[in-house]
Design a protein around this motif. Sequence first.
Motif, mmCIF file in Angstrom:
data_model
loop_
_atom_site.group_PDB
_atom_site.id
_atom_site.type_symbol
_atom_site.label_atom_id
_atom_site.label_comp_id
_atom_site.label_asym_id
_atom_site.label_seq_id
_atom_site.Cartn_x
_atom_site.Cartn_y
_atom_site.Cartn_z
ATOM 1 N N TYR A 245 -30.064 -10.366 34.017
ATOM 2 C CA TYR A 245 -31.254 -10.889 33.336
ATOM 3 C C TYR A 245 -32.500 -10.706 34.198
ATOM 4 O O TYR A 245 -33.580 -10.381 33.690
ATOM 5 C CB TYR A 245 -31.050 -12.361 32.986
ATOM 6 N N ASN A 246 -32.366 -10.927 35.514
ATOM 7 C CA ASN A 246 -33.512 -10.733 36.411
ATOM 8 C C ASN A 246 -33.926 -9.266 36.503
ATOM 9 O O ASN A 246 -35.076 -8.961 36.839
ATOM 10 C CB ASN A 246 -33.180 -11.261 37.806
ATOM 11 N N GLU A 247 -32.998 -8.367 36.221
ATOM 12 C CA GLU A 247 -33.313 -6.934 36.193
ATOM 13 C C GLU A 247 -33.834 -6.483 34.834
ATOM 14 O O GLU A 247 -33.998 -5.287 34.615
ATOM 15 C CB GLU A 247 -32.059 -6.126 36.547
ATOM 16 N N TYR A 248 -34.101 -7.436 33.945
ATOM 17 C CA TYR A 248 -34.602 -7.170 32.596
ATOM 18 C C TYR A 248 -33.625 -6.346 31.767
ATOM 19 O O TYR A 248 -34.024 -5.693 30.800
ATOM 20 C CB TYR A 248 -35.970 -6.477 32.642
ATOM 21 N N ASN A 249 -32.354 -6.401 32.156
ATOM 22 C CA ASN A 249 -31.312 -5.761 31.359
ATOM 23 C C ASN A 249 -30.717 -6.832 30.436
ATOM 24 O O ASN A 249 -29.576 -7.276 30.604
ATOM 25 C CB ASN A 249 -30.246 -5.164 32.278
ATOM 26 N N HIS A 250 -31.528 -7.249 29.451
ATOM 27 C CA HIS A 250 -31.188 -8.421 28.666
ATOM 28 C C HIS A 250 -29.949 -8.224 27.815
ATOM 29 O O HIS A 250 -29.128 -9.139 27.679
ATOM 30 C CB HIS A 250 -32.379 -8.806 27.790
ATOM 31 N N VAL A 251 -29.809 -7.052 27.218
ATOM 32 C CA VAL A 251 -28.663 -6.811 26.344
ATOM 33 C C VAL A 251 -27.362 -6.875 27.142
ATOM 34 O O VAL A 251 -26.377 -7.483 26.712
ATOM 35 C CB VAL A 251 -28.808 -5.461 25.626
ATOM 36 N N ALA A 252 -27.346 -6.268 28.326
ATOM 37 C CA ALA A 252 -26.153 -6.337 29.173
ATOM 38 C C ALA A 252 -25.886 -7.766 29.633
ATOM 39 O O ALA A 252 -24.730 -8.201 29.711
ATOM 40 C CB ALA A 252 -26.321 -5.413 30.383
ATOM 41 N N ALA A 253 -26.954 -8.512 29.933
ATOM 42 C CA ALA A 253 -26.786 -9.908 30.358
ATOM 43 C C ALA A 253 -26.143 -10.731 29.246
ATOM 44 O O ALA A 253 -25.204 -11.506 29.490
ATOM 45 C CB ALA A 253 -28.136 -10.497 30.749
ATOM 46 N N PHE A 254 -26.628 -10.563 28.017
ATOM 47 C CA PHE A 254 -26.045 -11.311 26.900
ATOM 48 C C PHE A 254 -24.644 -10.807 26.571
ATOM 49 O O PHE A 254 -23.798 -11.586 26.109
ATOM 50 C CB PHE A 254 -26.948 -11.221 25.676
ATOM 51 N N SER A 255 -24.375 -9.534 26.811
ATOM 52 C CA SER A 255 -23.030 -9.011 26.576
ATOM 53 C C SER A 255 -22.022 -9.656 27.520
ATOM 54 O O SER A 255 -20.936 -10.076 27.102
ATOM 55 C CB SER A 255 -23.024 -7.485 26.744
ATOM 56 N N VAL A 256 -22.387 -9.741 28.812
ATOM 57 C CA VAL A 256 -21.495 -10.391 29.780
ATOM 58 C C VAL A 256 -21.414 -11.886 29.504
ATOM 59 O O VAL A 256 -20.348 -12.505 29.647
ATOM 60 C CB VAL A 256 -21.987 -10.115 31.214
ATOM 61 N N ALA A 257 -22.543 -12.479 29.081
ATOM 62 C CA ALA A 257 -22.522 -13.910 28.749
ATOM 63 C C ALA A 257 -21.591 -14.200 27.580
ATOM 64 O O ALA A 257 -21.041 -15.305 27.482
ATOM 65 C CB ALA A 257 -23.930 -14.390 28.423
ATOM 66 N N SER A 258 -21.408 -13.220 26.695
ATOM 67 C CA SER A 258 -20.496 -13.424 25.573
ATOM 68 C C SER A 258 -19.054 -13.610 26.045
ATOM 69 O O SER A 258 -18.258 -14.269 25.369
ATOM 70 C CB SER A 258 -20.584 -12.257 24.593
ATOM 71 N N LEU A 259 -18.702 -13.025 27.205
ATOM 72 C CA LEU A 259 -17.372 -13.274 27.768
ATOM 73 C C LEU A 259 -17.210 -14.742 28.123
ATOM 74 O O LEU A 259 -16.177 -15.359 27.829
ATOM 75 C CB LEU A 259 -17.154 -12.401 29.012
ATOM 76 N N LEU A 260 -18.237 -15.308 28.756
ATOM 77 C CA LEU A 260 -18.211 -16.737 29.047
ATOM 78 C C LEU A 260 -18.185 -17.554 27.761
ATOM 79 O O LEU A 260 -17.538 -18.608 27.699
ATOM 80 C CB LEU A 260 -19.433 -17.124 29.882
ATOM 81 N N LEU A 261 -18.869 -17.068 26.753
ATOM 82 C CA LEU A 261 -18.878 -17.756 25.463
ATOM 83 C C LEU A 261 -17.481 -17.792 24.853
ATOM 84 O O LEU A 261 -17.036 -18.847 24.366
ATOM 85 C CB LEU A 261 -19.854 -17.040 24.522
ATOM 86 N N ILE A 262 -16.780 -16.676 24.891
ATOM 87 C CA ILE A 262 -15.420 -16.631 24.341
ATOM 88 C C ILE A 262 -14.499 -17.569 25.117
ATOM 89 O O ILE A 262 -13.706 -18.322 24.529
ATOM 90 C CB ILE A 262 -14.893 -15.188 24.374
ATOM 91 N N LEU A 263 -14.604 -17.543 26.441
ATOM 92 C CA LEU A 263 -13.786 -18.438 27.256
ATOM 93 C C LEU A 263 -14.133 -19.899 26.986
ATOM 94 O O LEU A 263 -13.242 -20.761 26.933
ATOM 95 C CB LEU A 263 -13.987 -18.110 28.738
ATOM 96 N N ALA A 264 -15.425 -20.198 26.807
ATOM 97 C CA ALA A 264 -15.843 -21.573 26.533
ATOM 98 C C ALA A 264 -15.306 -22.055 25.188
ATOM 99 O O ALA A 264 -14.853 -23.208 25.061
ATOM 100 C CB ALA A 264 -17.370 -21.666 26.563
ATOM 101 N N LEU A 265 -15.337 -21.205 24.184
ATOM 102 C CA LEU A 265 -14.799 -21.583 22.873
ATOM 103 C C LEU A 265 -13.290 -21.814 22.949
ATOM 104 O O LEU A 265 -12.762 -22.736 22.315
ATOM 105 C CB LEU A 265 -15.116 -20.501 21.848
ATOM 106 N N LEU A 266 -12.601 -20.985 23.720
ATOM 107 C CA LEU A 266 -11.164 -21.181 23.900
ATOM 108 C C LEU A 266 -10.888 -22.519 24.580
ATOM 109 O O LEU A 266 -9.995 -23.280 24.165
ATOM 110 C CB LEU A 266 -10.588 -20.033 24.730
ATOM 111 N N MET A 267 -11.673 -22.843 25.622
ATOM 112 C CA MET A 267 -11.510 -24.135 26.291
ATOM 113 C C MET A 267 -11.827 -25.296 25.363
ATOM 114 O O MET A 267 -11.174 -26.348 25.406
ATOM 115 C CB MET A 267 -12.426 -24.201 27.520
ATOM 116 N N LEU A 268 -12.818 -25.104 24.481
ATOM 117 C CA LEU A 268 -13.173 -26.160 23.527
ATOM 118 C C LEU A 268 -12.043 -26.423 22.544
ATOM 119 O O LEU A 268 -11.731 -27.582 22.232
ATOM 120 C CB LEU A 268 -14.451 -25.762 22.781
ATOM 121 N N LEU A 269 -11.403 -25.351 22.068
ATOM 122 C CA LEU A 269 -10.272 -25.520 21.158
ATOM 123 C C LEU A 269 -9.111 -26.226 21.853
ATOM 124 O O LEU A 269 -8.480 -27.126 21.278
ATOM 125 C CB LEU A 269 -9.832 -24.156 20.621
ATOM 126 N N LEU A 270 -8.819 -25.829 23.085
ATOM 127 C CA LEU A 270 -7.751 -26.497 23.830
ATOM 128 C C LEU A 270 -8.087 -27.957 24.099
ATOM 129 O O LEU A 270 -7.217 -28.833 24.049
ATOM 130 C CB LEU A 270 -7.506 -25.759 25.150
#
Length: 287
Positions: A245-270
């Motif tokens: 994100y600091n490198e202004y590579n916003h799309v890549a930053a949100f793409s990697v953040a989506s991995l955390l999002l998937i893991l967070a949703l899995l933890m929420l279901l558990l």
Amino acid sequence: MTTSLTATLPKSSSTTRSWGRLGLLAAAWLMFIVFLVLPLAIVLSEALKMGVGYFFNAILEPDAISALKLTILAVVISVPLNLVFGVAAAWCVSKHDFYGKSVLITLIDLPFSVSPIIAGLVYVLLFGAQGFFGQWLIEHDIQIIFAVPGIILATLFVTVPFVARELIPLMQQQGTQEEEAARLLGASGWQMFWHVTVPNIKWGLMYGVVLCTARAMGEFGAVSVVSGHIRGFTNTLPLHVEILYNEYNHVAAFSVASLLLILALLMLLLKQWSESRINRQHNNGDE
């Protein structure tokens, strides 16, 4: 006239209560949409902004894979250690009275009251090159700060309370009657633990492990201080997202953040599943 007036009062009060319930329900759903659904939608839309191909290129980049591996390594090491400590601490606090019990409880709650950044600075002052143990570590060629051990230590510190704090009230509520009965029947300490204590706390234990895992995956402050931000070596997923994100590579930053999002949703279901099992266990115990 008086009778009709008194008859209309309960109807108006019940109507007011129903409108109040509807208002609270609408406010709760609005907050749920604004603070959870909308951010999730924004993250996914930004991650897929340049197409599915760019999305997979971003998450399969060597630095992203390295950050994912380091995050999983920190979780795999810190969660079992916190599991052992949490069960032992909860057993001691809930089943026994001893001198220093309040001190142990205070130490368990310490990470809740100390900023993760301050915790990271403490590790730097202890294990850094100019720290208290710095010269000894240099002489023995041991590196903790700006290396994987420092990240694991920082993750351990911030995740210490979750398992213990979930189990202590649960084990205090259950009391010691079953353990005392097992002892009278000749059971050893390990037999009491595996056949009496563990079946009673298994869902609470899973709930604490889920919370501990979610906290370890998303830790940023303490890990940021001790990691050194060495790309491809000491960056976890949250740190890698920050760098992109600091490198202004916003799309890549949100793409990697989506991995955390998937893991967070899995933890929420558990978390929801284990919480429902705990409530069911409490209801069965009350019956």
